[in-house]
Design an enzyme around this catalytic site. Structure first.
Site, PDB file in Angstrom:
ATOM      1  CG  ASP A  52     -35.554   6.093  29.833  1.00  0.00           C
ATOM      2  OD1 ASP A  52     -36.314   5.535  29.030  1.00  0.00           O
ATOM      3  OD2 ASP A  52     -35.784   6.173  31.057  1.00  0.00           O
TER       4      ASP A  52
ATOM      5  CB  SER B  44     -39.845   2.385  35.215  1.00  0.00           C
ATOM      6  OG  SER B  44     -40.405   2.327  33.934  1.00  0.00           O
TER       7      SER B  44
ATOM      8  CG  HIS C 112     -36.223   2.707  31.317  1.00  0.00           C
ATOM      9  ND1 HIS C 112     -36.953   3.811  31.654  1.00  0.00           N
ATOM     10  CD2 HIS C 112     -36.909   1.642  31.826  1.00  0.00           C
ATOM     11  CE1 HIS C 112     -38.036   3.449  32.319  1.00  0.00           C
ATOM     12  NE2 HIS C 112     -38.028   2.128  32.440  1.00  0.00           N
TER      13      HIS C 112
END
Length: 311
Positions: A249, A157, A279
């Protein structure tokens, strides 16, 4: 509208997250959001497991932690790991399990970087720490006890974004050891553009559009700066990229766009989109057993890439 494929373990976790009492980071505020991320490790992540080396490392530009499956090691590549959390959440402890697993799966030392977080330290404090930490590791400082012949920036991320920008920074101003490859997991690689995946998965798939907006407010970035928007910088000359995304995601399409831009720039690129998952899967391997296979596939590709480069 056709419903997206959702793995059974992902569907079970989303039913809990979206059920009564489910809270998003944006709903609870900074202190409780950080507490929630720490609590989720015990509930949803795999155990740290056995390692020969797991110790904090001082003397660098920011706190770091070393993970190694071997107690002694010859000179070789080192993974530099940047944790996720929207540039606002996360630390060395939240990502202990995945860093330990990366050390075991890759049979390489992993150095996790505890960069400064927003809003206490807004942009560009985090990127500056990420780049400085990689340079420090590349110099094989005595505190590390390792001789790095090359670096592999990786992370999830926000940390995946830092892996990319570190590779860019060290391409332009080389460190004492080269970047051999980079392996960003579901990076926020093109945050200045609106993509369809944000509309499709911005609510109900763990990472929410509202939380992402809150992260951005805390981070307070300069949206024209390449350290925020890595696609603002030319990509030619980057080392091999292994880009991993999740099909459910909201920032999936940012990873797709980055991988496509790398290919167009002539960068050796492997793109792995993990179908039916969300995610954050790297930190959910107890709740999502299927995530282990996603991680192992990425590591196998990294092994192939490094084996060819270092042979």
């Amino acid at each position: 509208m056709t419903q997206p494929f959702v793995r059974p373990d992902v569907a079970a976790l989303l039913a809990i997250a979206n059920g009564p009492g489910g809270k998003r980071a944006v709903d609870v505020g900074l202190v409780d959001a950080r507490r929630m991320m720490h609590a989720s490790r015990a509930l949803f992540d795999a155990p740290v497991g056995a390692l020969a080396v797991l110790r904090d490392v001082g003397g660098g530009p920011c706190p770091m932690r070393l993970y190694d499956a071997r107690d002694q090691r010859e000179p070789g590549p080192v993974l530099v790991f940047y944790h996720g959390g929207g540039f606002v959440l996360g630390d060395l402890d939240t990502h202990d399990p995945v860093c330990a697993e990366l050390a075991r799966l890759t049979d390489l030392p992993v150095v996790a970087v505890d960069y400064r977080l927003a809003p206490e330290h807004p942009f560009p404090a985090g990127p500056d720490d990420a780049i400085a930490a990689a340079r420090w590791v590349a110099g094989s400082p005595v505190q590390l006890g390792l001789e790095a012949t090359g670096l592999v920036p990786t992370g999830d991320s926000a940390g995946g974004t830092f892996a990319i920008l570190t590779a860019l920074a060290l391409r332009d101003e080389p460190a004492a050891a080269p970047v051999l490859a980079a392996m960003p997991f579901y990076p926020a690689a093109h945050p200045v553009k609106h993509y369809p995946s944000l509309d499709a998965f911005g609510e109900g798939y763990l990472l929410s559009r509202a939380s992402m907006g809150w992260f951005d407010q805390c981070y307070a970035p300069d949206r024209k700066d390449w350290r925020y928007n890595v696609l603002a910088k030319p990509l030619a000359g980057l080392p091999p990229m292994i880009v991993v995304t999740a099909s459910l995601d909201p920032i999936r399409d940012q990873g797709r766009a980055f991988a496509a831009a790398c290919v167009e720039a002539g960068v050796e690129t492997v793109y792995q989109e993990c179908a039916g998952t969300i995610h954050g899967f790297l930190n959910l391997r107890k709740a999502l057993p299927s995530a282990q296979g996603d991680l192992e596939r990425a590591v196998r590709q990294l092994a192939l890439t490094l084996g060819r480069l270092t042979a």
